[in-house]
Write a protein that holds these residues in place. Structure first.
Motif, mmCIF file in Angstrom:
data_model
loop_
_atom_site.group_PDB
_atom_site.id
_atom_site.type_symbol
_atom_site.label_atom_id
_atom_site.label_comp_id
_atom_site.label_asym_id
_atom_site.label_seq_id
_atom_site.Cartn_x
_atom_site.Cartn_y
_atom_site.Cartn_z
ATOM 1 N N LEU A 25 -14.168 -100.381 -6.385
ATOM 2 C CA LEU A 25 -12.902 -100.969 -5.961
ATOM 3 C C LEU A 25 -12.907 -102.483 -6.141
ATOM 4 O O LEU A 25 -11.919 -103.060 -6.612
ATOM 5 C CB LEU A 25 -12.597 -100.594 -4.508
ATOM 6 N N ALA A 26 -14.013 -103.121 -5.793
ATOM 7 C CA ALA A 26 -14.106 -104.573 -5.948
ATOM 8 C C ALA A 26 -14.047 -104.976 -7.414
ATOM 9 O O ALA A 26 -13.335 -105.912 -7.786
ATOM 10 C CB ALA A 26 -15.391 -105.092 -5.294
ATOM 11 N N ALA A 27 -14.786 -104.269 -8.248
ATOM 12 C CA ALA A 27 -14.794 -104.592 -9.681
ATOM 13 C C ALA A 27 -13.414 -104.366 -10.290
ATOM 14 O O ALA A 27 -12.935 -105.176 -11.093
ATOM 15 C CB ALA A 27 -15.851 -103.758 -10.408
ATOM 16 N N ALA A 28 -12.762 -103.274 -9.915
ATOM 17 C CA ALA A 28 -11.418 -102.989 -10.441
ATOM 18 C C ALA A 28 -10.434 -104.060 -9.986
ATOM 19 O O ALA A 28 -9.597 -104.509 -10.771
ATOM 20 C CB ALA A 28 -10.963 -101.603 -9.994
ATOM 21 N N THR A 29 -10.537 -104.486 -8.731
ATOM 22 C CA THR A 29 -9.654 -105.525 -8.206
ATOM 23 C C THR A 29 -9.838 -106.837 -8.953
ATOM 24 O O THR A 29 -8.873 -107.564 -9.193
ATOM 25 C CB THR A 29 -9.923 -105.731 -6.696
ATOM 26 N N ALA A 36 -16.666 -102.030 -13.175
ATOM 27 C CA ALA A 36 -15.905 -100.905 -12.615
ATOM 28 C C ALA A 36 -16.394 -99.597 -13.220
ATOM 29 O O ALA A 36 -16.589 -98.614 -12.507
ATOM 30 C CB ALA A 36 -14.410 -101.100 -12.864
ATOM 31 N N ARG A 37 -16.603 -99.590 -14.535
ATOM 32 C CA ARG A 37 -17.095 -98.384 -15.211
ATOM 33 C C ARG A 37 -18.473 -98.006 -14.680
ATOM 34 O O ARG A 37 -18.716 -96.849 -14.331
ATOM 35 C CB ARG A 37 -17.150 -98.612 -16.722
ATOM 36 N N ASP A 38 -19.380 -98.960 -14.603
ATOM 37 C CA ASP A 38 -20.729 -98.673 -14.115
ATOM 38 C C ASP A 38 -20.702 -98.144 -12.683
ATOM 39 O O ASP A 38 -21.434 -97.217 -12.336
ATOM 40 C CB ASP A 38 -21.603 -99.927 -14.186
ATOM 41 N N LEU A 107 -8.560 -99.804 -17.627
ATOM 42 C CA LEU A 107 -8.801 -100.314 -16.280
ATOM 43 C C LEU A 107 -7.548 -100.191 -15.416
ATOM 44 O O LEU A 107 -7.636 -99.837 -14.243
ATOM 45 C CB LEU A 107 -9.276 -101.768 -16.332
ATOM 46 N N GLU A 108 -6.382 -100.458 -15.979
ATOM 47 C CA GLU A 108 -5.146 -100.362 -15.190
ATOM 48 C C GLU A 108 -4.906 -98.934 -14.710
ATOM 49 O O GLU A 108 -4.525 -98.718 -13.563
ATOM 50 C CB GLU A 108 -3.949 -100.878 -15.990
ATOM 51 N N LEU A 113 -5.347 -95.062 -9.838
ATOM 52 C CA LEU A 113 -5.921 -93.898 -9.147
ATOM 53 C C LEU A 113 -6.891 -94.279 -8.025
ATOM 54 O O LEU A 113 -7.267 -93.425 -7.219
ATOM 55 C CB LEU A 113 -6.649 -92.999 -10.145
ATOM 56 N N ALA A 114 -7.306 -95.527 -7.986
ATOM 57 C CA ALA A 114 -8.339 -95.961 -7.046
ATOM 58 C C ALA A 114 -7.955 -95.711 -5.591
ATOM 59 O O ALA A 114 -8.774 -95.236 -4.798
ATOM 60 C CB ALA A 114 -8.669 -97.435 -7.263
ATOM 61 N N GLY A 115 -6.721 -96.022 -5.221
ATOM 62 C CA GLY A 115 -6.295 -95.817 -3.836
ATOM 63 C C GLY A 115 -6.310 -94.354 -3.445
ATOM 64 O O GLY A 115 -6.682 -93.999 -2.325
#
Length: 140
Positions: A25-29, A36-38, A107-108, A113-115
């Motif tokens: 979540l932090a990496a995606a933000t 984020a992938r890792d 990434l977008e 989907l992250a939430g």
């Protein structure tokens, strides 16, 4: 299994998975696609191992009705069936995010989907820890 330390082990794994999901979540933000992938790969792999452990050691296989509810169902059977269904749902959202990042570099899409993943994971682990884990010692 009659060892109440199993509940403690599983709760510890939940906290570890929380940490891995938090990294994603932090990496995606911060729009760090590589991190984020890792992070989602690590979460997804650990999630698969963890849910397999729960399904082989703690949550009995549902009867002939699989994951669909039967007309009449005991309370314990309902809980077990619903928890297994939640496992399927959480694994599917995690896998979708992983595919978006690994195969498409999207990434977008992953962020959208992250939430959903975070809400499902939090609700699921809260439910297991409140409804399932307290009964591990006497039942198993």
């Amino acid at each position: 299994m009659t060892d109440p330390s199993l509940a403690a082990l599983l709760e510890g794994e939940h906290r570890h998975l929380d940490e891995l999901l938090g990294r994603f979540l932090a990496a995606a933000t911060h729009a760090d696609a590589g991190a984020a992938r890792d992070a989602i790969v690590a979460f997804d792999e650990e999630l698969g191992r963890h849910t397999e452990l729960e399904e082989t050691r703690v949550i009995p296989v549902p009867g002939g009705h699989k994951l669909a509810p039967p007309l009449a169902e005991a309370e314990d059977d309902r809980l077990f069936r619903e928890l297994r269904l939640e496992h399927v749902q959480v694994r599917e959202v995690s896998a979708m995010i992983r595919r978006l990042l690994e195969e498409k570099g999207d990434l977008e899409g992953a962020r959208r989907l992250a939430g959903n993943l975070a809400r499902r994971w939090d609700a699921h682990t809260t439910r297991e820890e409140r409804e399932l884990f307290p009964s591990l010692a006497p039942r198993f």
